[in-house]
Design a protein around this motif. Sequence first.
Motif, PDB file in Angstrom:
ATOM      1  N   SER A  60       0.921  -1.158  -0.212  1.00  0.00           N
ATOM      2  CA  SER A  60      -0.073   0.077  -0.025  1.00  0.00           C
ATOM      3  C   SER A  60       0.862   1.174  -0.117  1.00  0.00           C
ATOM      4  O   SER A  60       0.437   2.155  -0.328  1.00  0.00           O
ATOM      5  CB  SER A  60      -1.046   0.128   1.113  1.00  0.00           C
ATOM      6  OG  SER A  60      -0.352  -0.124   2.351  1.00  0.00           O
ATOM      7  N   ASP A 159      -6.200   5.443   5.383  1.00  0.00           N
ATOM      8  CA  ASP A 159      -5.152   4.262   5.329  1.00  0.00           C
ATOM      9  C   ASP A 159      -5.369   3.243   6.506  1.00  0.00           C
ATOM     10  O   ASP A 159      -5.488   3.442   7.634  1.00  0.00           O
ATOM     11  CB  ASP A 159      -3.674   4.936   5.690  1.00  0.00           C
ATOM     12  CG  ASP A 159      -2.564   3.774   5.980  1.00  0.00           C
ATOM     13  OD1 ASP A 159      -2.954   2.516   5.809  1.00  0.00           O
ATOM     14  OD2 ASP A 159      -1.468   4.359   5.815  1.00  0.00           O
ATOM     15  N   ALA A 161      -4.210   0.138   6.943  1.00  0.00           N
ATOM     16  CA  ALA A 161      -3.185  -1.147   7.013  1.00  0.00           C
ATOM     17  C   ALA A 161      -3.500  -2.010   8.164  1.00  0.00           C
ATOM     18  O   ALA A 161      -3.233  -3.063   7.909  1.00  0.00           O
ATOM     19  CB  ALA A 161      -1.708  -0.537   7.062  1.00  0.00           C
ATOM     20  N   THR A 189      -3.718  -3.428   2.905  1.00  0.00           N
ATOM     21  CA  THR A 189      -2.512  -4.167   2.765  1.00  0.00           C
ATOM     22  C   THR A 189      -2.716  -5.702   2.907  1.00  0.00           C
ATOM     23  O   THR A 189      -3.318  -6.029   3.793  1.00  0.00           O
ATOM     24  CB  THR A 189      -1.404  -3.503   3.215  1.00  0.00           C
ATOM     25  OG1 THR A 189      -0.074  -4.290   2.680  1.00  0.00           O
ATOM     26  CG2 THR A 189      -1.300  -3.641   4.876  1.00  0.00           C
ATOM     27  N   LYS A 192       0.320  -7.063   6.485  1.00  0.00           N
ATOM     28  CA  LYS A 192       0.272  -7.172   7.963  1.00  0.00           C
ATOM     29  C   LYS A 192      -0.552  -8.378   8.448  1.00  0.00           C
ATOM     30  O   LYS A 192       0.267  -9.484   8.518  1.00  0.00           O
ATOM     31  CB  LYS A 192      -0.701  -5.882   8.628  1.00  0.00           C
ATOM     32  CG  LYS A 192      -0.021  -4.691   8.021  1.00  0.00           C
ATOM     33  CD  LYS A 192       1.605  -4.506   8.640  1.00  0.00           C
ATOM     34  CE  LYS A 192       2.481  -3.174   7.997  1.00  0.00           C
ATOM     35  NZ  LYS A 192       3.687  -3.055   8.387  1.00  0.00           N
ATOM     36  N   ARG A 200       4.795  -7.996  -1.220  1.00  0.00           N
ATOM     37  CA  ARG A 200       4.260  -6.541  -1.769  1.00  0.00           C
ATOM     38  C   ARG A 200       3.124  -6.190  -2.397  1.00  0.00           C
ATOM     39  O   ARG A 200       2.876  -6.178  -3.671  1.00  0.00           O
ATOM     40  CB  ARG A 200       5.514  -5.929  -2.470  1.00  0.00           C
ATOM     41  CG  ARG A 200       6.891  -6.013  -1.938  1.00  0.00           C
ATOM     42  CD  ARG A 200       7.127  -5.468  -0.562  1.00  0.00           C
ATOM     43  NE  ARG A 200       6.713  -4.067  -0.582  1.00  0.00           N
ATOM     44  CZ  ARG A 200       5.941  -3.522   0.141  1.00  0.00           C
ATOM     45  NH1 ARG A 200       5.164  -4.574   1.254  1.00  0.00           N
ATOM     46  NH2 ARG A 200       5.404  -2.310   0.291  1.00  0.00           N
TER      47      ARG A 200
HETATM   48  C1  PLP Z   1       0.049   3.000   8.630  1.00  0.00           C
HETATM   49  C2  PLP Z   1       0.862   1.923   7.471  1.00  0.00           C
HETATM   50  N1  PLP Z   1       0.192   2.491   6.167  1.00  0.00           N
HETATM   51  C3  PLP Z   1       0.867   1.483   5.190  1.00  0.00           C
HETATM   52  C4  PLP Z   1       2.036   0.915   5.613  1.00  0.00           C
HETATM   53  C5  PLP Z   1       2.587   0.217   4.196  1.00  0.00           C
HETATM   54  O1  PLP Z   1       2.807  -1.001   4.119  1.00  0.00           O
HETATM   55  P1  PLP Z   1       2.686  -1.789   2.753  1.00  0.00           P
HETATM   56  O2  PLP Z   1       3.339  -0.904   1.736  1.00  0.00           O
HETATM   57  O3  PLP Z   1       3.654  -3.220   3.105  1.00  0.00           O
HETATM   58  O4  PLP Z   1       1.297  -2.309   2.410  1.00  0.00           O
HETATM   59  C6  PLP Z   1       2.374   0.644   6.757  1.00  0.00           C
HETATM   60  C7  PLP Z   1       3.421  -0.275   6.954  1.00  0.00           C
HETATM   61  O5  PLP Z   1       4.033  -0.331   7.828  1.00  0.00           O
HETATM   62  C8  PLP Z   1       1.760   1.104   7.880  1.00  0.00           C
HETATM   63  O6  PLP Z   1       2.081   1.145   8.878  1.00  0.00           O
END
Ligand code: PLP
Length: 330
Positions: A60, A159, A161, A189, A192, A200
């Motif tokens: 993300s 966001d 996540a 995403t 997590k 990814r």
């Molecule tokens: C709040 C938040 N948003 C987005 C992400 C991005 O994660 P990714 O690029 O692995 O989807 C993270 C990763 O730590 C996050 O903590």
Amino acid sequence: MISLGANENPLGMPESARRAADAALGAAGRYPDGNGLALKNALATHLDIPAAWLTLGSGSSELLDLAAQVCVEPGQAVVYSQYGFIVYRQATAHAHARGVMVPARDFGHDLDAMLAAVDANTRLVFVANPNNPTGTFIAAADLQAFIERVPANVTVLLDEAYTEYLSPAQSYDSMAWVRRFPNLIVTRTFSKAYGLAGMRVGYAVAQPRLTTLLNARRPRFNVTAPGLAAAQAALGDDAWLAQTYAINTGGRAQLESGLAAMGLRCLQSSGNFVLAHLGDAHAAHARLLARGIEVSLLDNYGLAEWLRISVGLPEQNAQVLDILREGLPA
Ligand SMILES: Cc1ncc(COP(=O)(O)O)c(C=O)c1O
């Protein structure tokens, strides 16, 4: 080394996803589906939104970056919270935009102040729920009232996540908001709860105007074939998600109560990590590292006295607590 520094899933990756990725490797001499249609269709069913409202990202993070690229012209403003996820600052810089960092309230988003910071030059507001690194959570009613008040020419990027870690009492239906607000992008995403950080894969949900912009700016083959296959398998793995949720809820309570018993302050977290006030966080970080455990320093957030500790397996959490306890004055 035990990695409790990047909010990954301590269970690793789901076996269902590993098998799917293995199978996809057999055909990896060819390009992946650049539209990611099979995964998008699965997500569309899962979320009850049209597949055409989805953009896939290389995590993300890429979508956060793309959102800034498509919503903001150089010199225009992006609003985010003081302890908001650091990528918001980076995405703003990549878009040559002006970042407006709004002071936090109780470490979380001060939505009233963020709204007041939106002016004629603002084109994008980042909100994380829950937020990393603070773990703070915004109740659905407050978030909805905020989105309702943001001017229609300003995009809100919500966001999510860590949304899979929310308790049933906290959970809310952000897809209903996407249907209602043409200026809303929700990102999620597979890094997590789904245990696929190294694959990814992330996604954004928005109405067609914003989705068309995001997809047009997205690199054509930004998600690999094993990544697409693994994400689709993980999405259907309800048992994995339930196990992840249980391990996280128990482990987070274990860390929170263990830290409190030592007299260490720890913010109430709605994610898969806790933010603990150590005072000399660098010394505690070094002590943990010397014993093979990596946690995260937060100097880059202006939180130099705090450590972010990702929730691990029960025995890993116990080890962290033991090592921190040994470092306290007798
Ligand atoms: C709040 C938040 N948003 C987005 C992400 C991005 O994660 P990714 O690029 O692995 O989807 C993270 C990763 O730590 C996050 O903590």
